[in-house]
Design a protein around this motif. Structure first.
Motif, short mmCIF file in Angstrom:
data_model
loop_
_atom_site.label_atom_id
_atom_site.label_comp_id
_atom_site.label_asym_id
_atom_site.label_seq_id
_atom_site.Cartn_x
_atom_site.Cartn_y
_atom_site.Cartn_z
N LEU A 98 0.83 -1.21 0.00
CA LEU A 98 0.00 0.00 0.00
C LEU A 98 0.86 1.26 0.00
CD1 LEU A 98 -2.78 -1.21 2.44
CD2 LEU A 98 -3.18 -0.39 0.11
N PHE A 99 2.01 1.20 0.62
CA PHE A 99 2.93 2.35 0.57
C PHE A 99 3.60 2.47 -0.79
CE2 PHE A 99 2.46 2.34 5.13
CZ PHE A 99 2.69 3.67 5.51
N LEU A 100 3.83 1.34 -1.45
CA LEU A 100 4.53 1.37 -2.74
C LEU A 100 3.62 1.78 -3.90
CD1 LEU A 100 6.64 -1.93 -2.52
CD2 LEU A 100 7.48 0.41 -2.31
N MET A 101 2.34 1.35 -3.88
CA MET A 101 1.45 1.50 -5.03
C MET A 101 1.36 2.94 -5.56
SD MET A 101 -0.41 -0.21 -7.13
CE MET A 101 -1.85 -0.23 -8.19
N PRO A 102 1.10 3.95 -4.72
CA PRO A 102 0.93 5.31 -5.27
C PRO A 102 2.24 5.97 -5.67
CG PRO A 102 0.76 5.37 -2.90
CD PRO A 102 0.86 3.92 -3.27
N ASN A 103 3.37 5.30 -5.41
CA ASN A 103 4.65 5.84 -5.82
C ASN A 103 5.14 5.21 -7.12
OD1 ASN A 103 5.45 7.73 -3.61
ND2 ASN A 103 5.12 5.90 -2.37
N SER A 104 4.28 4.44 -7.77
CA SER A 104 4.63 3.86 -9.07
C SER A 104 4.82 4.99 -10.09
CB SER A 104 3.54 2.91 -9.55
OG SER A 104 3.32 1.87 -8.61
N SER A 105 5.91 4.91 -10.83
CA SER A 105 6.20 5.95 -11.82
C SER A 105 5.96 5.46 -13.25
CB SER A 105 7.65 6.43 -11.68
OG SER A 105 8.55 5.34 -11.81
N ALA A 106 5.62 4.19 -13.39
CA ALA A 106 5.36 3.63 -14.71
C ALA A 106 4.25 2.59 -14.58
CB ALA A 106 6.62 3.00 -15.30
N LEU A 107 3.58 2.33 -15.69
CA LEU A 107 2.44 1.41 -15.68
C LEU A 107 2.86 0.02 -15.24
CD1 LEU A 107 -0.58 1.26 -16.30
CD2 LEU A 107 0.00 0.76 -18.69
N TRP A 108 4.01 -0.44 -15.70
CA TRP A 108 4.45 -1.80 -15.35
C TRP A 108 4.72 -1.91 -13.85
CZ3 TRP A 108 9.04 -2.82 -12.92
CH2 TRP A 108 10.03 -1.83 -12.97
N MET A 109 5.19 -0.82 -13.24
CA MET A 109 5.45 -0.84 -11.80
C MET A 109 4.14 -0.97 -11.03
SD MET A 109 8.39 2.12 -11.45
CE MET A 109 8.35 2.00 -9.66
N ALA A 110 3.14 -0.21 -11.43
CA ALA A 110 1.84 -0.28 -10.76
C ALA A 110 1.23 -1.68 -10.89
CB ALA A 110 0.89 0.77 -11.33
N ALA A 111 1.37 -2.27 -12.08
CA ALA A 111 0.84 -3.63 -12.28
C ALA A 111 1.57 -4.63 -11.40
CB ALA A 111 0.95 -4.01 -13.75
N ALA A 112 2.89 -4.49 -11.27
CA ALA A 112 3.68 -5.41 -10.44
C ALA A 112 3.30 -5.27 -8.97
CB ALA A 112 5.17 -5.14 -10.63
N VAL A 113 3.12 -4.04 -8.50
CA VAL A 113 2.76 -3.83 -7.10
C VAL A 113 1.36 -4.37 -6.84
CG1 VAL A 113 2.35 -2.11 -5.29
CG2 VAL A 113 4.30 -1.87 -6.83
N LEU A 114 0.47 -4.29 -7.83
CA LEU A 114 -0.87 -4.85 -7.65
C LEU A 114 -0.79 -6.35 -7.39
CD1 LEU A 114 -3.94 -4.52 -7.67
CD2 LEU A 114 -3.90 -4.84 -10.15
N TRP A 115 0.13 -7.03 -8.06
CA TRP A 115 0.33 -8.47 -7.80
C TRP A 115 0.70 -8.70 -6.33
CZ3 TRP A 115 0.10 -12.90 -10.92
CH2 TRP A 115 -0.22 -12.68 -12.26
N LEU A 116 1.66 -7.90 -5.85
CA LEU A 116 2.09 -8.05 -4.46
C LEU A 116 0.96 -7.71 -3.50
CD1 LEU A 116 4.15 -8.33 -2.14
CD2 LEU A 116 4.85 -5.96 -2.59
N MET A 117 0.28 -6.62 -3.76
CA MET A 117 -0.75 -6.15 -2.85
C MET A 117 -1.91 -7.14 -2.78
SD MET A 117 -2.59 -2.41 -2.67
CE MET A 117 -2.97 -2.37 -4.42
#
Length: 450
Positions: A98-117
């Motif tokens: 939850l701390f990482l998700m809104p700090n995603s700077s690229a689409l692939w990063m947000a998708a990867a963090v969604l997997w973790l979350m």
């Protein structure tokens, strides 16, 4: 684990403590549901790509839930108990995500963090369902799931409102700068991470678990269960032994969760186009639509929290099947009606209907299922039951984008209507489910009266 007939009746506050962790779990889940499509769109995703990007959520559930259920069934620790180790580990990982998700700077990063979350949320959430079956007799199980629904509702209300609270009351910027996630969303996720961890810790520290009745037999069975090969054989073999009630509920869940997945993915873009007249995710109007969708989701979550304690009363006078069928029908028709609404204030009306459906979705299927499951496999079968939540979501992720693009010309409000129709169909299918526990309780009441 105590036999169901010997389980003590828990007090209101004991039910409160054992369910409080769901407040934090749903806090994180609501932030994910209300803001993930907004984050993806802000980072450059096209509307017809959203469903595919959301695949991370159901795929992690498909992989994680039955495994965690199986492991928790075969876990016992003198301090941590059976389910609580998984509550804690999942909470720590979800808070980090939850701390990482809104700090995603690229689409692939947000998708990867969604997997973790989503994977972490599943680790802590699945054992909570089995926790009710472990600790409560059949007479209290509906109340136990209703208490969970209460916390799910209020956790989602507050989490969904946070971006609006930050922008309207605290003056925090709600506009993406240089393609970054707005500050309102970032701060909301930071609070979500803290609330998730603290809430789950409350349940871990205040709710106790009873050890297995026959510890020697439990240890012997656990010793036989060691090894990846045996574990996978047990996990896969259980599908062939699913209770009939579970198979019937699978069809209900399939169409229910297609509707919910469509709502979570497409409501922001649908309201942005249908009411605010924009499809530009970088515009202030689109971000305002995102905040308004958060309020809409807060309304349905708040309604579900209130309805959670009313629906069991109706179920006693009718049946759990009738209640669930009625609620799903109301929710489906409400989703369909969004197509006709272009006034911001009127958008809250269908959310009342969705909230009634959501309360039943979180309560009735699990109450029906718990009475049909063997006690020592409760965690495993609750995990398997999640297959019938994530499989329709995977189907939605693979198909809804193409359907929206080629059949609805990109107008996502039409996809919401499709979801509403699926929910109505799920309501009809509920009538074909056999609620064996309710029938047994009714027969017992007749014999007692005689």
């Amino acid at each position: 684990m105590q036999p169901s007939s010997n389980k003590p009746r828990l007090t209101f506050w004991q039910l409160w403590n054992m369910s409080f962790g769901f407040f934090g779990i749903q806090f994180g889940f609501a932030l994910q549901n209300a803001n993930t499509s907004r984050i993806f769109s802000t980072l450059g995703a096209n509307p017809d790509d959203l469903a595919f990007l959301w695949l991370a959520a159901p795929v992690t559930g498909l992989l994680v839930q039955p495994v965690i259920g199986y492991l928790s069934d075969n876990t016992w620790h003198p301090f941590w108990g059976r389910r609580r180790p998984f509550f804690f580990v999942g909470a720590v990982l979800a808070s980090i995500a939850l701390f990482l998700m809104p700090n995603s700077s690229a689409l692939w990063m947000a998708a990867a963090v969604l997997w973790l979350m989503d994977g972490a949320i599943n680790v802590s959430m699945e054992p909570f369902r089995a926790f009710v079956g472990d600790k409560l007799s059949p007479a209290q199980q509906t109340a136990g799931f209703a208490m969970q629904t209460f916390f799910i509702g209020w956790g989602a209300v507050i989490a969904s409102l946070l971006p609006t609270i930050f922008s309207d009351l605290l003056g925090v910027s709600n506009v993406p700068v240089n393609g970054a996630i707005p500050d309102t969303v970032r701060y909301s996720f930071y609070i979500g991470g803290a609330v998730y961890l603290v809430s789950v810790l409350w349940t871990v520290l205040t709710a106790k678990e009873a050890p297995p009745d026959d510890m020697e037999a439990f240890r012997a069975e656990r010793a036989r269960s060691k090894g990846l090969g045996h574990a996978m054989a047990e996990i896969l073999g259980g599908f062939a032994r699913m209770p009939k009630t579970m198979v019937q509920l699978a069809f209900v869940q399939f169409f229910t969760w297609i509707a919910l997945f469509a709502m979570w993915i497409y409501t922001t873009s649908a309201i942005a186009e249908n009411v605010f007249g924009t499809v530009d995710a970088q515009s202030a109007a689109f971000q305002e639509a995102g905040n308004h969708v958060g309020i809409m989701f807060a309304v349905y979550s708040g309604v579900s929290a209130l309805a959670a304690f009313i629906l069991p009363v109706f179920a006693r006078y009718t049946s759990r099947k009738v209640v669930h069928m009625t609620c799903l029908t109301i929710g489906g028709l409400s989703l369909i009606s969004i197509f006709t609404i272009h006034n911001l204030n009127l958008l809250f009306v269908p959310m009342i209907g969705v909230g009634i459906a959501w309360a039943s979705i979180l309560t009735m299927p699990y109450a029906i299922l718990a009475g049909a499951l063997p006690a020592k496999r409760m965690g495993y079968y609750m995990g398997v039951f999640n297959f019938f939540i994530v499989i329709p979501q995977i189907c939605s992720g693979l198909l809804l984008g193409s359907i929206t693009k080629h059949f609805f010309a990109g107008h996502t409000v039409n996809t919401l209507m499709l979801g509403g129709g699926c929910m109505v169909l799920a309501g009809v299918l509920t009538l074909f489910v056999k609620d064996s526990a309710a029938a047994s309780a009714k027969d017992a009441g007749i014999k007692a009266a005689a």
